[in-house]
Design a protein around this motif. Sequence first.
Motif, PDB file in Angstrom:
ATOM      1  N   LYS A 166       0.848  -1.189   0.000  1.00  0.00           N
ATOM      2  CA  LYS A 166       0.000   0.000   0.000  1.00  0.00           C
ATOM      3  C   LYS A 166       0.882   1.236   0.000  1.00  0.00           C
ATOM      4  CE  LYS A 166      -3.611  -2.349   2.558  1.00  0.00           C
ATOM      5  NZ  LYS A 166      -4.344  -2.440   3.821  1.00  0.00           N
ATOM      6  N   SER A 167       0.358   2.345  -0.483  1.00  0.00           N
ATOM      7  CA  SER A 167       1.174   3.548  -0.634  1.00  0.00           C
ATOM      8  C   SER A 167       1.688   4.083   0.702  1.00  0.00           C
ATOM      9  CB  SER A 167       0.399   4.633  -1.375  1.00  0.00           C
ATOM     10  OG  SER A 167      -0.745   5.005  -0.642  1.00  0.00           O
ATOM     11  N   GLY A 168       1.008   3.825   1.792  1.00  0.00           N
ATOM     12  CA  GLY A 168       1.442   4.307   3.095  1.00  0.00           C
ATOM     13  C   GLY A 168       2.377   3.374   3.832  1.00  0.00           C
ATOM     14  N   ASP A 169       2.636   2.189   3.281  1.00  0.00           N
ATOM     15  CA  ASP A 169       3.522   1.224   3.933  1.00  0.00           C
ATOM     16  C   ASP A 169       4.978   1.658   3.823  1.00  0.00           C
ATOM     17  OD1 ASP A 169       1.330  -0.338   4.486  1.00  0.00           O
ATOM     18  OD2 ASP A 169       1.736  -1.820   2.909  1.00  0.00           O
ATOM     19  N   ASP A 170       5.782   1.215   4.781  1.00  0.00           N
ATOM     20  CA  ASP A 170       7.218   1.444   4.702  1.00  0.00           C
ATOM     21  C   ASP A 170       7.799   0.577   3.596  1.00  0.00           C
ATOM     22  OD1 ASP A 170       7.118   3.159   6.871  1.00  0.00           O
ATOM     23  OD2 ASP A 170       7.732   1.635   8.323  1.00  0.00           O
ATOM     24  N   ALA A 171       8.717   1.165   2.832  1.00  0.00           N
ATOM     25  CA  ALA A 171       9.364   0.422   1.746  1.00  0.00           C
ATOM     26  C   ALA A 171      10.431  -0.492   2.327  1.00  0.00           C
ATOM     27  CB  ALA A 171       9.984   1.386   0.754  1.00  0.00           C
ATOM     28  N   LYS A 172      10.509  -1.673   1.786  1.00  0.00           N
ATOM     29  CA  LYS A 172      11.548  -2.616   2.174  1.00  0.00           C
ATOM     30  C   LYS A 172      12.852  -2.228   1.482  1.00  0.00           C
ATOM     31  CE  LYS A 172       8.620  -5.719   4.041  1.00  0.00           C
ATOM     32  NZ  LYS A 172       7.745  -4.991   4.882  1.00  0.00           N
ATOM     33  N   THR A 173      13.945  -2.687   2.031  1.00  0.00           N
ATOM     34  CA  THR A 173      15.258  -2.364   1.479  1.00  0.00           C
ATOM     35  C   THR A 173      15.384  -2.833   0.030  1.00  0.00           C
ATOM     36  OG1 THR A 173      16.211  -2.581   3.685  1.00  0.00           O
ATOM     37  CG2 THR A 173      17.740  -2.605   1.839  1.00  0.00           C
ATOM     38  N   TYR A 174      14.886  -4.026  -0.256  1.00  0.00           N
ATOM     39  CA  TYR A 174      15.006  -4.551  -1.621  1.00  0.00           C
ATOM     40  C   TYR A 174      14.163  -3.746  -2.602  1.00  0.00           C
ATOM     41  CZ  TYR A 174      10.461  -6.933  -1.221  1.00  0.00           C
ATOM     42  OH  TYR A 174       9.122  -7.217  -1.083  1.00  0.00           O
ATOM     43  N   GLN A 175      13.061  -3.150  -2.132  1.00  0.00           N
ATOM     44  CA  GLN A 175      12.238  -2.323  -3.013  1.00  0.00           C
ATOM     45  C   GLN A 175      12.962  -1.023  -3.347  1.00  0.00           C
ATOM     46  OE1 GLN A 175       8.819  -2.327  -0.379  1.00  0.00           O
ATOM     47  NE2 GLN A 175       7.641  -3.495  -1.888  1.00  0.00           N
ATOM     48  N   GLU A 176      13.571  -0.415  -2.337  1.00  0.00           N
ATOM     49  CA  GLU A 176      14.332   0.810  -2.591  1.00  0.00           C
ATOM     50  C   GLU A 176      15.486   0.535  -3.541  1.00  0.00           C
ATOM     51  OE1 GLU A 176      15.293   3.415   0.682  1.00  0.00           O
ATOM     52  OE2 GLU A 176      13.781   2.441   1.932  1.00  0.00           O
ATOM     53  N   ARG A 177      16.152  -0.590  -3.339  1.00  0.00           N
ATOM     54  CA  ARG A 177      17.272  -0.972  -4.203  1.00  0.00           C
ATOM     55  C   ARG A 177      16.795  -1.188  -5.634  1.00  0.00           C
ATOM     56  NH1 ARG A 177      18.789  -5.821  -2.131  1.00  0.00           N
ATOM     57  NH2 ARG A 177      19.403  -4.743  -0.239  1.00  0.00           N
ATOM     58  N   ALA A 178      15.660  -1.844  -5.809  1.00  0.00           N
ATOM     59  CA  ALA A 178      15.135  -2.111  -7.150  1.00  0.00           C
ATOM     60  C   ALA A 178      14.799  -0.813  -7.881  1.00  0.00           C
ATOM     61  CB  ALA A 178      13.907  -3.006  -7.062  1.00  0.00           C
ATOM     62  N   VAL A 179      14.201   0.123  -7.164  1.00  0.00           N
ATOM     63  CA  VAL A 179      13.852   1.412  -7.778  1.00  0.00           C
ATOM     64  C   VAL A 179      15.120   2.173  -8.138  1.00  0.00           C
ATOM     65  CG1 VAL A 179      12.802   3.666  -7.325  1.00  0.00           C
ATOM     66  CG2 VAL A 179      11.580   1.582  -6.714  1.00  0.00           C
ATOM     67  N   ASN A 180      16.076   2.212  -7.223  1.00  0.00           N
ATOM     68  CA  ASN A 180      17.328   2.921  -7.513  1.00  0.00           C
ATOM     69  C   ASN A 180      18.067   2.297  -8.691  1.00  0.00           C
ATOM     70  OD1 ASN A 180      16.920   4.754  -5.447  1.00  0.00           O
ATOM     71  ND2 ASN A 180      18.035   3.533  -3.948  1.00  0.00           N
ATOM     72  N   ASN A 181      18.107   0.980  -8.755  1.00  0.00           N
ATOM     73  CA  ASN A 181      18.775   0.306  -9.873  1.00  0.00           C
ATOM     74  C   ASN A 181      18.063   0.592 -11.193  1.00  0.00           C
ATOM     75  OD1 ASN A 181      20.714  -0.779  -8.222  1.00  0.00           O
ATOM     76  ND2 ASN A 181      19.713  -2.769  -8.030  1.00  0.00           N
ATOM     77  N   ALA A 182      16.733   0.616 -11.177  1.00  0.00           N
ATOM     78  CA  ALA A 182      15.973   0.887 -12.397  1.00  0.00           C
ATOM     79  C   ALA A 182      16.230   2.314 -12.878  1.00  0.00           C
ATOM     80  CB  ALA A 182      14.488   0.669 -12.150  1.00  0.00           C
ATOM     81  N   ILE A 183      16.242   3.266 -11.957  1.00  0.00           N
ATOM     82  CA  ILE A 183      16.482   4.662 -12.336  1.00  0.00           C
ATOM     83  C   ILE A 183      17.919   4.831 -12.828  1.00  0.00           C
ATOM     84  CG2 ILE A 183      16.623   7.032 -11.461  1.00  0.00           C
ATOM     85  CD1 ILE A 183      14.190   6.307  -9.670  1.00  0.00           C
ATOM     86  N   GLU A 184      18.874   4.199 -12.147  1.00  0.00           N
ATOM     87  CA  GLU A 184      20.260   4.257 -12.602  1.00  0.00           C
ATOM     88  C   GLU A 184      20.418   3.610 -13.973  1.00  0.00           C
ATOM     89  OE1 GLU A 184      22.914   2.599  -9.739  1.00  0.00           O
ATOM     90  OE2 GLU A 184      22.285   4.000  -8.179  1.00  0.00           O
ATOM     91  N   GLY A 185      19.653   2.560 -14.221  1.00  0.00           N
ATOM     92  CA  GLY A 185      19.708   1.884 -15.503  1.00  0.00           C
ATOM     93  C   GLY A 185      19.311   2.775 -16.658  1.00  0.00           C
ATOM     94  N   ILE A 186      18.300   3.598 -16.451  1.00  0.00           N
ATOM     95  CA  ILE A 186      17.875   4.473 -17.544  1.00  0.00           C
ATOM     96  C   ILE A 186      18.796   5.679 -17.669  1.00  0.00           C
ATOM     97  CG2 ILE A 186      15.483   3.740 -17.466  1.00  0.00           C
ATOM     98  CD1 ILE A 186      14.869   6.473 -16.140  1.00  0.00           C
ATOM     99  N   THR A 187      19.348   6.163 -16.556  1.00  0.00           N
ATOM    100  CA  THR A 187      20.256   7.306 -16.658  1.00  0.00           C
ATOM    101  C   THR A 187      21.569   6.887 -17.312  1.00  0.00           C
ATOM    102  OG1 THR A 187      21.015   6.961 -14.384  1.00  0.00           O
ATOM    103  CG2 THR A 187      19.275   8.567 -14.708  1.00  0.00           C
ATOM    104  N   ASN A 188      22.022   5.670 -17.058  1.00  0.00           N
ATOM    105  CA  ASN A 188      23.229   5.189 -17.732  1.00  0.00           C
ATOM    106  C   ASN A 188      22.980   4.973 -19.213  1.00  0.00           C
ATOM    107  OD1 ASN A 188      24.615   5.188 -15.331  1.00  0.00           O
ATOM    108  ND2 ASN A 188      24.275   3.034 -14.931  1.00  0.00           N
ATOM    109  N   GLU A 189      21.767   4.541 -19.528  1.00  0.00           N
ATOM    110  CA  GLU A 189      21.402   4.267 -20.919  1.00  0.00           C
ATOM    111  C   GLU A 189      21.286   5.556 -21.726  1.00  0.00           C
ATOM    112  OE1 GLU A 189      17.306   2.792 -22.704  1.00  0.00           O
ATOM    113  OE2 GLU A 189      18.337   1.217 -21.600  1.00  0.00           O
ATOM    114  N   THR A 190      20.715   6.599 -21.115  1.00  0.00           N
ATOM    115  CA  THR A 190      20.488   7.850 -21.827  1.00  0.00           C
ATOM    116  C   THR A 190      21.672   8.803 -21.711  1.00  0.00           C
ATOM    117  OG1 THR A 190      19.374   8.840 -19.911  1.00  0.00           O
ATOM    118  CG2 THR A 190      18.001   7.725 -21.538  1.00  0.00           C
ATOM    119  N   GLY A 191      22.586   8.525 -20.797  1.00  0.00           N
ATOM    120  CA  GLY A 191      23.761   9.349 -20.653  1.00  0.00           C
ATOM    121  C   GLY A 191      23.535  10.611 -19.848  1.00  0.00           C
ATOM    122  N   GLU A 192      22.485  10.665 -19.059  1.00  0.00           N
ATOM    123  CA  GLU A 192      22.193  11.863 -18.254  1.00  0.00           C
ATOM    124  C   GLU A 192      23.030  11.893 -17.008  1.00  0.00           C
ATOM    125  OE1 GLU A 192      18.011  11.898 -17.520  1.00  0.00           O
ATOM    126  OE2 GLU A 192      17.550  12.146 -19.611  1.00  0.00           O
TER     127      GLU A 192
END
Length: 68
Positions: free
Chosen positions: A42-68
Amino acid sequence: MPRKIRDLIKDLGKAGFVNRGGKGSHRNYIYQGKVRVTISGKSGDDAKTYQERAVNNAIEGITNETGE
C-alpha cells in the motif's frame, strides 16, 4: 526512518516510468518498453530495502542508458 511506497512511486514517475497496472497491491512500472520494476504494498507502507534498491537500480539503468 524508511521511505514510504508512495515516495518510491513518485521517484519512478519523475524518472519517466509509466504504471502498467497490476494485480492486488502490485504495480508494474515500465520505461520505454525496456526497463521494468514491480512495487508491491500500500502507498502508506514502509518500503523494504530490496524495493528501494530495485527502484534505484531501475532509475540508474535508464540514466546510464540515456547518458544523463
